[in-house]
Motif scaffolding. Structure first.
Motif, PDB file in Angstrom:
ATOM      1  N   PRO A 103       0.820  -1.330   0.028  1.00  0.00           N
ATOM      2  CA  PRO A 103      -0.096   0.057   0.042  1.00  0.00           C
ATOM      3  C   PRO A 103       0.851   1.196   0.035  1.00  0.00           C
ATOM      4  CG  PRO A 103      -0.488  -1.052   2.127  1.00  0.00           C
ATOM      5  CD  PRO A 103       0.699  -1.947   1.277  1.00  0.00           C
ATOM      6  N   CYS A 104       1.864   1.277  -0.800  1.00  0.00           N
ATOM      7  CA  CYS A 104       2.827   2.459  -0.973  1.00  0.00           C
ATOM      8  C   CYS A 104       3.175   2.174  -2.360  1.00  0.00           C
ATOM      9  CB  CYS A 104       3.666   2.779   0.222  1.00  0.00           C
ATOM     10  SG  CYS A 104       5.181   1.244   0.066  1.00  0.00           S
ATOM     11  N   PRO A 105       3.667   3.489  -2.964  1.00  0.00           N
ATOM     12  CA  PRO A 105       4.478   3.315  -4.379  1.00  0.00           C
ATOM     13  C   PRO A 105       5.603   2.182  -4.566  1.00  0.00           C
ATOM     14  CG  PRO A 105       4.495   5.431  -3.452  1.00  0.00           C
ATOM     15  CD  PRO A 105       3.750   5.006  -2.587  1.00  0.00           C
ATOM     16  N   VAL A 106       5.619   1.661  -5.424  1.00  0.00           N
ATOM     17  CA  VAL A 106       6.757   0.833  -5.688  1.00  0.00           C
ATOM     18  C   VAL A 106       7.425   1.285  -7.132  1.00  0.00           C
ATOM     19  CG1 VAL A 106       7.619  -1.548  -6.258  1.00  0.00           C
ATOM     20  CG2 VAL A 106       5.832  -1.075  -4.436  1.00  0.00           C
ATOM     21  N   ALA A 125       5.521  -3.264 -10.685  1.00  0.00           N
ATOM     22  CA  ALA A 125       5.881  -1.983  -9.931  1.00  0.00           C
ATOM     23  C   ALA A 125       4.761  -0.702 -10.432  1.00  0.00           C
ATOM     24  CB  ALA A 125       7.287  -1.527 -10.167  1.00  0.00           C
ATOM     25  N   ASP A 126       4.680   0.350  -9.739  1.00  0.00           N
ATOM     26  CA  ASP A 126       3.809   1.437 -10.159  1.00  0.00           C
ATOM     27  C   ASP A 126       4.480   2.267 -11.041  1.00  0.00           C
ATOM     28  OD1 ASP A 126       1.651   0.659  -8.066  1.00  0.00           O
ATOM     29  OD2 ASP A 126       3.185   0.966  -6.706  1.00  0.00           O
ATOM     30  N   PHE A 127       5.555   2.510 -11.029  1.00  0.00           N
ATOM     31  CA  PHE A 127       6.430   3.163 -11.901  1.00  0.00           C
ATOM     32  C   PHE A 127       7.631   2.454 -12.310  1.00  0.00           C
ATOM     33  CE2 PHE A 127       4.464   5.781  -8.666  1.00  0.00           C
ATOM     34  CZ  PHE A 127       3.793   7.017  -9.379  1.00  0.00           C
ATOM     35  N   ARG A 128       8.089   2.768 -13.519  1.00  0.00           N
ATOM     36  CA  ARG A 128       9.250   2.120 -14.096  1.00  0.00           C
ATOM     37  C   ARG A 128      10.263   3.328 -14.843  1.00  0.00           C
ATOM     38  NH1 ARG A 128       5.078  -0.888 -14.292  1.00  0.00           N
ATOM     39  NH2 ARG A 128       4.163   0.179 -16.191  1.00  0.00           N
ATOM     40  N   ILE A 129      11.263   3.666 -13.989  1.00  0.00           N
ATOM     41  CA  ILE A 129      12.289   4.459 -14.626  1.00  0.00           C
ATOM     42  C   ILE A 129      13.423   3.708 -15.088  1.00  0.00           C
ATOM     43  CG2 ILE A 129      13.529   6.652 -13.713  1.00  0.00           C
ATOM     44  CD1 ILE A 129      11.503   7.143 -11.692  1.00  0.00           C
ATOM     45  N   VAL A 130      13.998   4.063 -16.232  1.00  0.00           N
ATOM     46  CA  VAL A 130      14.984   3.530 -17.041  1.00  0.00           C
ATOM     47  C   VAL A 130      15.990   4.519 -17.471  1.00  0.00           C
ATOM     48  CG1 VAL A 130      13.112   1.784 -18.026  1.00  0.00           C
ATOM     49  CG2 VAL A 130      13.944   3.605 -19.264  1.00  0.00           C
ATOM     50  N   SER A 131      17.208   3.618 -17.509  1.00  0.00           N
ATOM     51  CA  SER A 131      18.287   4.555 -18.036  1.00  0.00           C
ATOM     52  C   SER A 131      18.440   4.510 -19.619  1.00  0.00           C
ATOM     53  CB  SER A 131      19.449   3.860 -17.516  1.00  0.00           C
ATOM     54  OG  SER A 131      19.900   2.525 -18.104  1.00  0.00           O
ATOM     55  N   ASN A 183       4.804   3.629 -24.051  1.00  0.00           N
ATOM     56  CA  ASN A 183       4.271   3.671 -22.562  1.00  0.00           C
ATOM     57  C   ASN A 183       4.383   2.421 -21.794  1.00  0.00           C
ATOM     58  OD1 ASN A 183       3.058   6.134 -22.963  1.00  0.00           O
ATOM     59  ND2 ASN A 183       1.186   5.211 -23.914  1.00  0.00           N
ATOM     60  N   LEU A 184       5.497   1.606 -22.198  1.00  0.00           N
ATOM     61  CA  LEU A 184       5.634   0.423 -21.329  1.00  0.00           C
ATOM     62  C   LEU A 184       6.627   0.850 -20.043  1.00  0.00           C
ATOM     63  CD1 LEU A 184       5.491  -2.674 -21.706  1.00  0.00           C
ATOM     64  CD2 LEU A 184       7.793  -2.864 -22.602  1.00  0.00           C
ATOM     65  N   VAL A 185       6.991   2.003 -20.193  1.00  0.00           N
ATOM     66  CA  VAL A 185       7.820   2.390 -18.806  1.00  0.00           C
ATOM     67  C   VAL A 185       7.353   3.917 -18.594  1.00  0.00           C
ATOM     68  CG1 VAL A 185       9.842   1.231 -19.381  1.00  0.00           C
ATOM     69  CG2 VAL A 185       9.766   3.481 -20.271  1.00  0.00           C
ATOM     70  N   SER A 186       7.754   4.576 -17.326  1.00  0.00           N
ATOM     71  CA  SER A 186       7.249   5.684 -16.915  1.00  0.00           C
ATOM     72  C   SER A 186       8.076   7.042 -17.425  1.00  0.00           C
ATOM     73  CB  SER A 186       7.103   5.765 -15.543  1.00  0.00           C
ATOM     74  OG  SER A 186       6.462   4.650 -14.811  1.00  0.00           O
ATOM     75  N   GLU A 187       9.147   6.594 -17.623  1.00  0.00           N
ATOM     76  CA  GLU A 187      10.274   7.636 -18.037  1.00  0.00           C
ATOM     77  C   GLU A 187      11.577   7.215 -18.493  1.00  0.00           C
ATOM     78  OE1 GLU A 187      11.402  11.012 -14.997  1.00  0.00           O
ATOM     79  OE2 GLU A 187       9.590  10.025 -14.044  1.00  0.00           O
ATOM     80  N   ARG A 195      16.344   9.860 -10.022  1.00  0.00           N
ATOM     81  CA  ARG A 195      14.994  10.442 -10.222  1.00  0.00           C
ATOM     82  C   ARG A 195      14.149   9.300  -9.280  1.00  0.00           C
ATOM     83  NH1 ARG A 195      10.754  12.996 -10.366  1.00  0.00           N
ATOM     84  NH2 ARG A 195       9.425  12.707 -12.100  1.00  0.00           N
ATOM     85  N   ALA A 196      14.427   8.224  -9.089  1.00  0.00           N
ATOM     86  CA  ALA A 196      13.404   7.469  -8.351  1.00  0.00           C
ATOM     87  C   ALA A 196      13.491   8.230  -6.764  1.00  0.00           C
ATOM     88  CB  ALA A 196      13.995   6.014  -8.412  1.00  0.00           C
ATOM     89  N   GLN A 197      14.615   8.342  -6.470  1.00  0.00           N
ATOM     90  CA  GLN A 197      14.654   9.016  -5.136  1.00  0.00           C
ATOM     91  C   GLN A 197      13.898  10.312  -4.762  1.00  0.00           C
ATOM     92  OE1 GLN A 197      18.771   8.766  -4.632  1.00  0.00           O
ATOM     93  NE2 GLN A 197      18.882   6.835  -3.239  1.00  0.00           N
ATOM     94  N   ALA A 198      14.098  11.096  -6.012  1.00  0.00           N
ATOM     95  CA  ALA A 198      13.376  12.272  -6.054  1.00  0.00           C
ATOM     96  C   ALA A 198      11.898  11.990  -5.951  1.00  0.00           C
ATOM     97  CB  ALA A 198      13.884  13.284  -7.144  1.00  0.00           C
TER      98      ALA A 198
END
Length: 268
Positions: A103-106, A125-131, A183-187, A195-198
């Motif tokens: 019950p929190c963002p992953v 996961a709720d967000f996927r941030i990729v290099s 749209n397979l990844v968030s950004e 970016r994930a930590q921010a």
């Protein structure tokens, strides 16, 4: 628990779970399956966790299934696929689905290879941030298999049906920008961990109960009827209004002070 395949770190309510087999490109063997199942189940029960980051060690997320470890052993394959009821999740499915139930963002941080089973995990996961150099593929077709780790639950929410069929039927490898265009990844980010930590810091400014309610409502009702969505919205809003964090959020807005939120309520 003493982790042998994971590195688990905590900082100010953010738990970072790192797949830690860098010499094997974080391929999924049985101990790693078991530990991912355990940590994701444990995090679901904790009310003090504000966000979870999942990543891989050594510049890759995961190259997918460790075939030698899993498929060549009948007992290992059976332990991954066994379930009491057809609609329940087995261990292979829980390592993806369980992230949806926390019950929190992953947030999945994806670098290098993210193939097969690795892709199934990050789809939970709720967000996927990729290099920019990341490579993603739903690769099970190459082994004569279909995706069976619950990743399709999320895949159907982020891409059209024909795109999902193309990706699963061809096993094509997508570069970061291609995945982003679908749209397979968030950004895409030059430093996806930063970016994930921010993003974690930004989300953590909100009420943990409100965050949990938003995730729960979206996961349960995204494809439901309008009537069920309306009913769920109202029920969860009443729960929020009756909780302490609703009043704390009001004070934070009115007085512009950083009053600490209470731990998330247990019913989320």
């Amino acid at each position: 628990m003493s982790w042998t395949r994971l590195l688990v770190e905590e900082d100010d309510g953010v738990v970072t779970v790192t797949l830690n087999r860098p010499d094997k490109c974080n391929a999924l063997d049985m101990p790693l399956f078991r530990e991912l199942d355990k940590i994701s189940s444990d995090l679901r029960k904790r009310k003090d966790v504000r966000a979870v980051i999942v990543r891989g060690a050594g510049g890759n997320f995961s190259s997918g299934l460790d075939v030698k470890s899993v498929v060549t052993s009948r007992s290992n394959a059976l332990s991954l696929l066994a379930k009491w009821l057809p609609g329940n999740a087995n261990m292979a499915q829980r390592v993806s689905r369980n992230w949806r139930k926390i019950p929190c963002p992953v947030i999945a941080v994806i670098e290098g290879k993210c193939w097969g089973g690795g892709m199934q995990i990050v789809l939970g996961a709720d967000f996927r941030i990729v290099s920019p150099d990341a490579e993603m593929s739903i690769m099970e077709i190459r082994w004569g298999l279909m995706p069976d780790m619950a990743g399709l639950m999320s895949l159907r929410e982020v891409v059209p049906r024909d795109t999902a069929m193309r990706l699963t039927m061809t096993g094509e490898i997508l570069q970061a920008e291609e995945a982003n265009a679908l749209n397979l990844v968030s950004e895409v980010a030059e430093d996806p961990m930063c970016r994930a930590q921010a993003l974690c810091q930004s989300i953590s400014k909100g009420s943990p109960d409100a965050i949990a309610a938003i995730k729960l409502t979206m996961n349960r009702c995204w494809h439901s009827s309008g009537r069920r969505l309306l009913a769920t919205e109202t029920l969860n809003q009443i729960r929020l209004i009756l909780g302490k964090n609703f009043h704390i959020a009001g004070k934070r807005q009115r007085k512009k002070v950083d009053i600490d939120y209470k731990p998330r309520q247990s019913f989320w």
